[in-house]
Design a protein around this motif. Structure first.
Motif, PDB file in Angstrom:
ATOM      1  N   ASP A 200      11.534  -1.169  -1.199  1.00 21.67           N
ATOM      2  CA  ASP A 200      11.571  -0.540  -2.469  1.00 21.67           C
ATOM      3  C   ASP A 200      11.707  -1.558  -3.532  1.00 21.67           C
ATOM      4  O   ASP A 200      11.242  -1.631  -4.805  1.00 21.67           O
ATOM      5  N   GLU A 201      12.385  -2.781  -3.201  1.00 20.04           N
ATOM      6  CA  GLU A 201      12.367  -3.952  -3.968  1.00 20.04           C
ATOM      7  C   GLU A 201      11.125  -4.340  -4.256  1.00 20.04           C
ATOM      8  O   GLU A 201      10.827  -4.708  -5.393  1.00 20.04           O
ATOM      9  N   ALA A 202      10.331  -4.898  -3.050  1.00 15.15           N
ATOM     10  CA  ALA A 202       9.039  -5.440  -3.230  1.00 15.15           C
ATOM     11  C   ALA A 202       8.002  -4.222  -4.164  1.00 15.15           C
ATOM     12  O   ALA A 202       7.445  -4.907  -4.885  1.00 15.15           O
ATOM     13  N   ILE A 203       8.092  -2.883  -4.027  1.00 12.29           N
ATOM     14  CA  ILE A 203       7.392  -2.162  -4.848  1.00 12.29           C
ATOM     15  C   ILE A 203       7.657  -2.183  -6.348  1.00 12.29           C
ATOM     16  O   ILE A 203       6.821  -2.280  -7.076  1.00 12.29           O
ATOM     17  N   GLU A 204       8.982  -2.222  -6.551  1.00  8.21           N
ATOM     18  CA  GLU A 204       9.564  -2.317  -7.640  1.00  8.21           C
ATOM     19  C   GLU A 204       8.923  -3.833  -8.571  1.00  8.21           C
ATOM     20  O   GLU A 204       8.556  -3.539  -9.660  1.00  8.21           O
TER      21      GLU A 204
ATOM     22  N   GLY B 213       1.649 -11.606  -1.644  1.00  6.70           N
ATOM     23  CA  GLY B 213       2.587 -10.470  -1.341  1.00  6.70           C
ATOM     24  C   GLY B 213       2.609  -9.982  -0.024  1.00  6.70           C
ATOM     25  O   GLY B 213       1.721 -10.397   0.729  1.00  6.70           O
ATOM     26  N   ARG B 214       3.181  -8.940   0.192  1.00  7.38           N
ATOM     27  CA  ARG B 214       3.164  -8.252   1.658  1.00  7.38           C
ATOM     28  C   ARG B 214       3.004  -6.523   1.583  1.00  7.38           C
ATOM     29  O   ARG B 214       3.330  -5.933   2.347  1.00  7.38           O
TER      30      ARG B 214
ATOM     31  N   ALA C 210       2.450  -9.936  -6.261  1.00  2.74           N
ATOM     32  CA  ALA C 210       4.046  -9.864  -6.814  1.00  2.74           C
ATOM     33  C   ALA C 210       4.622  -8.847  -6.165  1.00  2.74           C
ATOM     34  O   ALA C 210       5.825  -8.604  -6.204  1.00  2.74           O
ATOM     35  N   VAL C 211       4.133  -8.416  -5.009  1.00  2.00           N
ATOM     36  CA  VAL C 211       4.814  -7.195  -4.199  1.00  2.00           C
ATOM     37  C   VAL C 211       5.633  -8.054  -3.006  1.00  2.00           C
ATOM     38  O   VAL C 211       5.215  -8.233  -1.943  1.00  2.00           O
ATOM     39  N   LYS C 212       6.712  -8.657  -3.317  1.00  2.34           N
ATOM     40  CA  LYS C 212       7.660  -9.269  -2.458  1.00  2.34           C
ATOM     41  C   LYS C 212       9.085  -8.995  -2.618  1.00  2.34           C
ATOM     42  O   LYS C 212       9.518  -8.196  -3.509  1.00  2.34           O
TER      43      LYS C 212
END
Length: 246
Positions: free
Chosen positions: A192-196, A160-161, A185-187
């Motif tokens: 905000d999309e990555a955090i979700e 992830g990032r 999973a932080v992608k």
């Protein structure tokens, strides 16, 4: 209070304790030897990015395997947190009521001293919050693990990032693997999309941890029950936190 730094190959411990931690060097050497010897017998334990079936072996390997199964990642993703956890356990057995074991940012601690709090700074690469806020843990009869993973900071591998995923659990071994798994999973192109996506992954593991924090640039997401978050610089960040932490 005793303060000690202990470096053994990749293990870099910083210890603060009300018990003299000098004896831990021998303990850590033994645990590292147990892990390395097991990896010689079962090489997939060392290299796999997914859980590996545990075969008869030392306790520390069993704990790492259990944590990896919970988080659905390779068992070596638990190594730093598990070494912290085992070191803390040794200090508690020696009578410690206040000890912090920090293994490269993967922390196991206990604080039964009613006159002390444990302050753990939040460092998240180039994010504007990095180094400005901290978790404030009040005294408790329980021990905790606080472990972090990042796709932008440090040497650990991540899919992830996230600039930071920090997980608080009852055991550092589990906090370590969950931080890695959730960070993977932080992608997404948008922060905000990555955090979700990270939070969605975290929800699957909620029964195994107490609280979690995800940081991507200047976006923040939280889940579960976190301790008080305080400013560690001049000024008051309460308004900023209210605006950015949900």
């Amino acid at each position: 209070m005793y303060n000690k730094s202990l470096e053994i190959e990749e293990t870099i411990l910083k210890i603060s304790s009300d018990v003299n931690p000098d004896f831990l060097e021998e303990c850590v050497l033994k645990r590292r030897s147990e892990i390395k010897n097991y990896c010689k017998i079962n090489n997939s334990f060392l290299k796999s990015h997914s859980p590996v079936k545990f075969e008869k072996g030392p306790e520390i390997v069993k704990v790492m395997s259990t944590a990896s199964e919970i988080a659905e990642i390779g068992p070596m993703g638990a190594v730093a947190g598990t070494v912290s956890e085992f070191s803390l356990k040794q200090l508690i057995e020696k009578g410690s009521r206040y000890s912090i074991v920090n293994n490269g940012g993967d922390i196991a601690f206990i604080n039964q001293n009613k006159d002390k709090n444990v302050i753990c700074g939040i460092y998240a690469g180039n994010s504007d919050i990095s180094g400005k806020i901290a978790f404030k843990f009040k005294p408790s009869n329980k021990s905790y693990g606080l472990c972090s993973s990042s796709g932008t900071v440090g040497y650990s591998f991540s899919y992830g990032r996230a600039d930071l995923v920090s997980i608080i659990a009852g055991k550092a071994s589990i906090a370590d693997t969950l931080a890695t798994s959730i960070a993977n999973a932080v992608k997404g192109k948008k922060d905000d999309e990555a955090i979700e996506k990270g939070l969605e992954k975290a929800k699957r593991f909620k029964k195994h941890f107490i609280g979690g924090l995800i940081v991507v640039n200047d976006s923040i997401g939280t889940i579960g029950n976190l301790p008080e978050i305080i400013s560690i610089e001049e000024g008051n960040l309460d308004e900023y936190l209210q605006d950015t932490i949900s």
